[in-house]
Design a protein around this motif. Sequence first.
Motif, PDB file in Angstrom:
ATOM      1  N   VAL A  97       0.858  -1.189   0.000  1.00 56.26           N
ATOM      2  CA  VAL A  97       0.000   0.000   0.000  1.00 56.26           C
ATOM      3  C   VAL A  97       0.890   1.233   0.000  1.00 56.26           C
ATOM      4  CG1 VAL A  97      -1.811   1.252   1.239  1.00 56.26           C
ATOM      5  CG2 VAL A  97      -1.803  -1.254   1.222  1.00 56.26           C
ATOM      6  N   GLN A 103      -1.006   6.965   1.225  1.00 53.21           N
ATOM      7  CA  GLN A 103      -2.301   6.686   1.840  1.00 53.21           C
ATOM      8  C   GLN A 103      -2.251   6.969   3.344  1.00 53.21           C
ATOM      9  OE1 GLN A 103      -5.044   5.516   0.249  1.00 53.21           O
ATOM     10  NE2 GLN A 103      -4.213   5.080  -1.771  1.00 53.21           N
ATOM     11  N   GLN A 148      -6.993  -2.353   1.688  1.00 51.48           N
ATOM     12  CA  GLN A 148      -6.324  -2.324   0.385  1.00 51.48           C
ATOM     13  C   GLN A 148      -5.306  -3.453   0.251  1.00 51.48           C
ATOM     14  OE1 GLN A 148      -5.338   1.694  -1.268  1.00 51.48           O
ATOM     15  NE2 GLN A 148      -5.800   2.380   0.804  1.00 51.48           N
ATOM     16  N   ARG A 193      -6.119  -7.392  -1.213  1.00 52.52           N
ATOM     17  CA  ARG A 193      -6.002  -7.857  -2.598  1.00 52.52           C
ATOM     18  C   ARG A 193      -4.685  -8.592  -2.819  1.00 52.52           C
ATOM     19  NH1 ARG A 193      -3.747  -5.318  -6.919  1.00 52.52           N
ATOM     20  NH2 ARG A 193      -3.515  -3.430  -5.685  1.00 52.52           N
TER      21      ARG A 193
END
Length: 310
Positions: free
Chosen positions: A183, A187, A209, A212
């Motif tokens: 990530v 963020q 996130q 995935r």
Amino acid sequence: MVTVQKPVGGTAVGDVPPPERPHVKAVPVRHYGRWALGAVVLMLLGWLVLAFARASIEYSAVIEYFTAAPILSGVVNTLQLTLLSMAIALALGVTAAVMRQSHNPVLSWVASGYTWLFRGTPLLVQLLIWFNLALVFKTVTVPGLFSVPMNTVMTPFVAALLGLGVNEGAYIAEIVRGGILSVDAGQREAAAAIGMSPGKTMRRIVLPQAMRVIVPPLGNEFIALLKYSSLAYTISYSELLQSSNKIYTENFKVIELLLTASLWYILLTTVFTLLQQVLERRVSRGVSGAGAGPRLIDRLRRNLSLRRGA
């Protein structure tokens, strides 16, 4: 200077037409090595099938014992052990991965030591240590509440559960840590800019996130854990392999019962593989190119509709 003009739709005076290219015939390259290797593989497969066909194996017994009560009980115990071990492993793995990202050096070192220790020792050795833990701790004591012998607490099921769960947690910790690192750091900076705490940022921004990236290897680890549960056979826990062993020690149908256990493992791994694919598609929704391609059920429906329309 003399200029030669081209008439419309024709060739200019003095122009020499280009020579015609000779016709080239494409000859495909012969891959004799591939055909030879394929023939060798087919011969080996044929020899293997013939060997099992000629062996004194009662294949009817494989199907007969497939639904036998001890085998079904072993399947239930295997599923129970695998699911509970995975729950422990997830809790430990996520906690250790978050601790590795901590700025507190003690938490980071403890998490690193945990993954180093349990990934560095064989799972079978860990199971035996848990099962024989009474040699180190004679009792389980909570001051003022109770004190019981370790032998009564560390049953084969508890030893297998702790051995598999704690060992698997070390691998899941690295999987989760890799997902967290995938990530973008922006963020977290954006979340911090609007006043979110680090814990809230991890729960609401980073981990959703990271799923995935985490889910595919996590599914593989679950399937591997399902098969590693057969190691509980060594500490006398009645999972699938132990149940098969109890039967073939009485009737001496060793290969038949091992094939029965193998069929159950193949069936269970196939079911969980399909569930893993469904989960991967779910967590990849909204990502460009993720989960591309029609699902198996959609392809079957399309093929059936084409056949009916033909």
